[in-house]
Write a protein that holds these residues in place. Sequence first.
Motif, PDB file in Angstrom:
ATOM      1  N   ASN A 171      52.452  67.423  81.030  1.00  0.00           N
ATOM      2  CA  ASN A 171      52.848  67.830  82.378  1.00  0.00           C
ATOM      3  C   ASN A 171      52.079  67.062  83.438  1.00  0.00           C
ATOM      4  N   THR A 172      50.796  66.806  83.197  1.00  0.00           N
ATOM      5  CA  THR A 172      49.988  66.039  84.148  1.00  0.00           C
ATOM      6  C   THR A 172      50.513  64.619  84.263  1.00  0.00           C
ATOM      7  N   GLY A 196      53.662  64.516  86.272  1.00  0.00           N
ATOM      8  CA  GLY A 196      53.383  64.589  87.703  1.00  0.00           C
ATOM      9  C   GLY A 196      52.951  63.247  88.257  1.00  0.00           C
ATOM     10  N   GLN A 197      52.108  62.541  87.517  1.00  0.00           N
ATOM     11  CA  GLN A 197      51.690  61.204  87.943  1.00  0.00           C
ATOM     12  C   GLN A 197      52.869  60.243  87.943  1.00  0.00           C
ATOM     13  N   LYS A 218      54.951  60.836  91.049  1.00  0.00           N
ATOM     14  CA  LYS A 218      54.279  60.322  92.238  1.00  0.00           C
ATOM     15  C   LYS A 218      54.422  58.807  92.327  1.00  0.00           C
ATOM     16  N   LEU A 225      59.935  69.258  81.555  1.00  0.00           N
ATOM     17  CA  LEU A 225      58.906  70.157  82.081  1.00  0.00           C
ATOM     18  C   LEU A 225      59.286  71.621  81.854  1.00  0.00           C
TER      19      LEU A 225
END
Length: 110
Positions: free
Chosen positions: A40-41, A44-45, A48, A77
């Motif tokens: 998940n991290t 997110g990156q 972005k 996700l």
Amino acid sequence: MKFVVVCLLSVLVGTEGTSMFLRQRAAVRARAAGELLGENTVAGQFFKSFLEGLPKNATKAKQEAVIASLEAEVGKLNENVLKLQDIQKSEATHQDASEQLKSSLKGKDK
């Protein structure tokens, strides 16, 4: 007398095995949750960096491609969230069994 010693040894071995089993099970769950959290991290990156690299004026086809890609990531996700919720539910149900086992142990075994 020998029978009593054998019984005591079997109880001690059984509690050590159960304790090791619970530790291994907790380690597997922690690893799975860590993998999902890491995924998940990274997602997110990805979002972005992906969104920062988009041109201000994109064609309709490019916009649709971006939307399709983002929807696929959102789907992944959502699956991860559902897996984490299942893990939390199973941990809650197994917590009772773990507490019950701990309460049955005596002395140093606790």
